[in-house]
Design a protein around this motif. Structure first.
Motif, PDB file in Angstrom:
ATOM      1  N   LEU A  15     -14.338  -1.181   4.447  1.00  0.00           N
ATOM      2  CA  LEU A  15     -13.233  -0.218   4.442  1.00  0.00           C
ATOM      3  C   LEU A  15     -13.307   0.679   5.663  1.00  0.00           C
ATOM      4  N   SER A  16     -14.523   1.025   6.090  1.00  0.00           N
ATOM      5  CA  SER A  16     -14.687   1.922   7.233  1.00  0.00           C
ATOM      6  C   SER A  16     -14.148   1.325   8.526  1.00  0.00           C
TER       7      SER A  16
ATOM      8  N   LEU B 264      10.369   2.963  -0.141  1.00  0.00           N
ATOM      9  CA  LEU B 264      10.758   3.253   1.235  1.00  0.00           C
ATOM     10  C   LEU B 264      10.452   2.041   2.099  1.00  0.00           C
ATOM     11  N   ASP B 265      11.270   1.819   3.098  1.00  0.00           N
ATOM     12  CA  ASP B 265      11.102   0.672   3.997  1.00  0.00           C
ATOM     13  C   ASP B 265      10.155   1.082   5.122  1.00  0.00           C
ATOM     14  N   PHE B 266       8.891   0.688   4.986  1.00  0.00           N
ATOM     15  CA  PHE B 266       7.856   1.123   5.910  1.00  0.00           C
ATOM     16  C   PHE B 266       7.792   0.220   7.142  1.00  0.00           C
ATOM     17  N   PRO B 267       7.456   0.792   8.305  1.00  0.00           N
ATOM     18  CA  PRO B 267       7.388   0.006   9.541  1.00  0.00           C
ATOM     19  C   PRO B 267       6.126  -0.853   9.600  1.00  0.00           C
ATOM     20  N   VAL B 268       6.166  -1.862  10.444  1.00  0.00           N
ATOM     21  CA  VAL B 268       4.966  -2.653  10.726  1.00  0.00           C
ATOM     22  C   VAL B 268       3.889  -1.712  11.263  1.00  0.00           C
ATOM     23  N   GLY B 269       2.678  -1.879  10.778  1.00  0.00           N
ATOM     24  CA  GLY B 269       1.587  -0.997  11.178  1.00  0.00           C
ATOM     25  C   GLY B 269       1.211   0.012  10.113  1.00  0.00           C
ATOM     26  N   THR B 270       2.029   0.120   9.058  1.00  0.00           N
ATOM     27  CA  THR B 270       1.740   1.080   7.986  1.00  0.00           C
ATOM     28  C   THR B 270       0.510   0.645   7.198  1.00  0.00           C
ATOM     29  N   ILE B 271      -0.321   1.621   6.835  1.00  0.00           N
ATOM     30  CA  ILE B 271      -1.459   1.389   5.944  1.00  0.00           C
ATOM     31  C   ILE B 271      -1.347   2.377   4.788  1.00  0.00           C
ATOM     32  N   ILE B 272      -1.183   1.858   3.590  1.00  0.00           N
ATOM     33  CA  ILE B 272      -1.161   2.670   2.378  1.00  0.00           C
ATOM     34  C   ILE B 272      -2.486   2.460   1.659  1.00  0.00           C
ATOM     35  N   SER B 273      -3.137   3.547   1.286  1.00  0.00           N
ATOM     36  CA  SER B 273      -4.414   3.424   0.561  1.00  0.00           C
ATOM     37  C   SER B 273      -4.315   4.116  -0.792  1.00  0.00           C
ATOM     38  N   LYS B 274      -5.069   3.580  -1.744  1.00  0.00           N
ATOM     39  CA  LYS B 274      -5.176   4.209  -3.057  1.00  0.00           C
ATOM     40  C   LYS B 274      -6.631   4.097  -3.496  1.00  0.00           C
ATOM     41  N   THR B 275      -7.308   5.244  -3.561  1.00  0.00           N
ATOM     42  CA  THR B 275      -8.712   5.295  -3.958  1.00  0.00           C
ATOM     43  C   THR B 275      -8.794   5.688  -5.424  1.00  0.00           C
ATOM     44  N   PHE B 276      -9.445   4.851  -6.220  1.00  0.00           N
ATOM     45  CA  PHE B 276      -9.614   5.070  -7.649  1.00  0.00           C
ATOM     46  C   PHE B 276     -10.973   5.723  -7.878  1.00  0.00           C
ATOM     47  N   TYR B 277     -10.993   6.801  -8.641  1.00  0.00           N
ATOM     48  CA  TYR B 277     -12.239   7.525  -8.863  1.00  0.00           C
ATOM     49  C   TYR B 277     -12.194   8.233 -10.215  1.00  0.00           C
ATOM     50  N   TYR B 278     -13.358   8.684 -10.663  1.00  0.00           N
ATOM     51  CA  TYR B 278     -13.467   9.454 -11.899  1.00  0.00           C
ATOM     52  C   TYR B 278     -14.270  10.726 -11.621  1.00  0.00           C
ATOM     53  N   PRO B 279     -13.938  11.828 -12.293  1.00  0.00           N
ATOM     54  CA  PRO B 279     -14.820  12.997 -12.236  1.00  0.00           C
ATOM     55  C   PRO B 279     -16.157  12.652 -12.890  1.00  0.00           C
ATOM     56  N   ARG B 280     -17.241  13.176 -12.341  1.00  0.00           N
ATOM     57  CA  ARG B 280     -18.565  12.916 -12.907  1.00  0.00           C
ATOM     58  C   ARG B 280     -18.806  13.792 -14.132  1.00  0.00           C
TER      59      ARG B 280
ATOM     60  N   LEU C 201      -5.981  -1.259  -0.251  1.00  0.00           N
ATOM     61  CA  LEU C 201      -5.096  -1.088   0.896  1.00  0.00           C
ATOM     62  C   LEU C 201      -3.892  -1.996   0.766  1.00  0.00           C
ATOM     63  N   LEU C 202      -2.731  -1.469   1.103  1.00  0.00           N
ATOM     64  CA  LEU C 202      -1.528  -2.270   1.336  1.00  0.00           C
ATOM     65  C   LEU C 202      -1.213  -2.127   2.816  1.00  0.00           C
TER      66      LEU C 202
ATOM     67  N   GLY D  92       4.675  -9.469   6.744  1.00  0.00           N
ATOM     68  CA  GLY D  92       4.878  -8.835   5.443  1.00  0.00           C
ATOM     69  C   GLY D  92       3.642  -8.059   5.011  1.00  0.00           C
ATOM     70  N   TRP D  93       3.635  -7.652   3.762  1.00  0.00           N
ATOM     71  CA  TRP D  93       2.537  -6.857   3.222  1.00  0.00           C
ATOM     72  C   TRP D  93       1.387  -7.742   2.753  1.00  0.00           C
ATOM     73  N   ILE D  94       0.160  -7.263   2.918  1.00  0.00           N
ATOM     74  CA  ILE D  94      -0.994  -7.886   2.291  1.00  0.00           C
ATOM     75  C   ILE D  94      -1.749  -6.812   1.505  1.00  0.00           C
ATOM     76  N   ALA D  95      -2.428  -7.237   0.437  1.00  0.00           N
ATOM     77  CA  ALA D  95      -3.194  -6.324  -0.407  1.00  0.00           C
ATOM     78  C   ALA D  95      -4.675  -6.648  -0.290  1.00  0.00           C
ATOM     79  N   LEU D  96      -5.497  -5.616  -0.090  1.00  0.00           N
ATOM     80  CA  LEU D  96      -6.933  -5.804   0.108  1.00  0.00           C
ATOM     81  C   LEU D  96      -7.700  -4.830  -0.790  1.00  0.00           C
ATOM     82  N   PRO D  97      -8.498  -5.335  -1.756  1.00  0.00           N
ATOM     83  CA  PRO D  97      -9.297  -4.459  -2.619  1.00  0.00           C
ATOM     84  C   PRO D  97     -10.725  -4.278  -2.077  1.00  0.00           C
ATOM     85  N   TYR D  98     -11.156  -3.038  -1.929  1.00  0.00           N
ATOM     86  CA  TYR D  98     -12.504  -2.704  -1.463  1.00  0.00           C
ATOM     87  C   TYR D  98     -13.242  -1.957  -2.568  1.00  0.00           C
ATOM     88  N   VAL D  99     -14.487  -2.360  -2.852  1.00  0.00           N
ATOM     89  CA  VAL D  99     -15.289  -1.767  -3.923  1.00  0.00           C
ATOM     90  C   VAL D  99     -16.403  -0.922  -3.306  1.00  0.00           C
ATOM     91  N   TRP D 100     -16.544   0.321  -3.824  1.00  0.00           N
ATOM     92  CA  TRP D 100     -17.546   1.251  -3.291  1.00  0.00           C
ATOM     93  C   TRP D 100     -18.936   0.902  -3.808  1.00  0.00           C
TER      94      TRP D 100
END
Length: 379
Positions: free
Chosen positions: A42-43, A97-113, A145-146, A152-160
């Motif tokens: 992811l980094s 929304l119609d996003f341009p080429v080059g867009t990176i959308i991220s969604k980080t899933f987490y829980y409070p400890r 990541l989207l 077109g769009w690709i989806a990539l799942p990263y695990v911490w």
């Protein structure tokens, strides 16, 4: 001697400044858009990064919030968007929304400890004021990541990892064991499911005909509300325009969903908002479940299409021996609530993204159906 002491004082101050500079967290690498390939870490993208015990956002990475969020086993979510310099999204009234080429959308899933090795089952309070997260307070699970490429769009799942220092690409998905604790101290062992690439495509394939994937959350109706920024509260659509991430927006009243858990809002609006974000991307006129004839997106208003006194297309286990998708006034007789209350993979809805029942969401839909004017279906 005096000059010598002055020299030592100046030299000592310089040394301290050098040490302080060395101790400072180095600036992160700029966000890197990969036009092809699937980076292992992811980094490599440098959208979010870990520094000084916090998950931080890189320059021009904008956090955003939805009025109602898709349920994922009570996980909290940090959402961000980044676009190349000079690029912006195009407004669309109904679709994402119609996003341009080059867009990176991220969604980080987490829980409070919680205490010990537990994580807390709680309402999503959102990220901290600067959009980041203090790692001592949260347990990062995955970042999806989207990425908008020319094709077109690709989806990539990263695990911490356990150290919370890096997330690795898991194209085949993963199961993350967690101990979920509620406010009363009750504990539940769960296996949080990270989706594989095909499952990502299954949810984000909102157009059955084209087979392409698209974002689900960043639609005008989900973004059209105030959020807190460093400079104060502002409407998200307006803020996106101000920072150059959104082009011209039509004048006048814009579509807006209400938060499903806002008890001050009308019950009908809350229930439809919940179904829209959790079910409507699939159960729509174009989605993968369009053949069911039950369309749950917010733009569908025909009571039969929404499921009232509608016969199911498929019979059997998925109906729980119930005859109608929604029986007005009778949630116990409705297939919709039966499937929402199930964790059987052959019955439950949504099919992906959860292993638990969203108790609060089910209760909302039960109240909505119970409040409908009673009607004998088939009469």
């Amino acid at each position: 001697m005096a000059l010598h002491r002055i020299f030592l004082g100046v030299a000592g101050l310089a040394a301290l400044l050098i040490l302080a500079a060395c101790a400072r967290t180095p600036a992160p690498k700029p966000v890197h858009f990969f036009a092809e390939g699937m980076p292992e870490r992811l980094s490599d993208w440098s959208v979010v990064y870990v520094a000084e015990g916090r998950l931080r956002l890189n320059a021009r990475v904008l956090p955003y919030d939805l009025d109602s969020a898709l349920f994922t086993d009570y996980a909290h979510k940090l959402r961000t968007v980044w676009m190349p310099e000079g690029a912006s999204a195009r407004y669309q009234a109904d679709e994402a929304l119609d996003f341009p080429v080059g867009t990176i959308i991220s969604k980080t899933f987490y829980y409070p400890r919680g205490e010990g090795d537990t994580v807390l089952r709680s309402d999503d309070a959102g990220a901290e004021a600067d959009g980041g997260l203090t790692l001592g307070k949260v347990r990062l699970v995955e970042t999806r990541l989207l990425v908008r490429r020319e094709s077109g769009w690709i989806a990539l799942p990263y695990v911490w990892n356990a150290e919370q220092s890096e997330a690795r690409l898991m194209r085949t998905g993963d199961l993350v064991p967690l101990t979920l604790a509620d406010k009363d101290g009750r504990r539940q062992q769960i296996e949080y499911m990270v989706p594989d690439e095909n499952q990502c495509a299954g949810c984000h394939g909102v157009d059955l005909k084209s087979k392409q994937i698209f974002p689900i959350g960043p639609k005008a109706r989900h973004l059209n509300h105030d959020v807190a920024y460093a400079g104060g509260k502002a409407n998200q659509l307006q803020h996106w325009q101000e920072v150059g991430y959104l082009g011209e927006v039509p004048a006048g009243e814009l579509p807006r969903n209400l938060a499903w858990n806002d008890v001050q809002a009308p019950l009908e609006a809350r229930a439809r908002s919940y179904l829209d974000i959790n079910c409507g991307h699939c159960h729509s006129q174009k989605g993968a479940a369009r053949t069911s004839g039950m369309w749950l997106d917010s733009n569908t208003h025909d009571p039969l299409r929404v499921g009232r006194c509608k016969l199911p297309i498929a019979a059997g286990q998925g109906t729980g021996n119930r005859a109608w998708d929604i029986v007005p006034g009778k949630p116990d007789d409705s297939i919709l609530t039966y499937r929402m209350e199930s964790t059987d993979p052959g019955v439950m809805m949504p099919e992906l993204g959860r292993s638990l029942v969203h108790e609060e969401g089910v209760e909302l839909i039960r109240q909505w159906i119970a409040a409908m004017s009673a009607q004998e279906c088939g009469a």
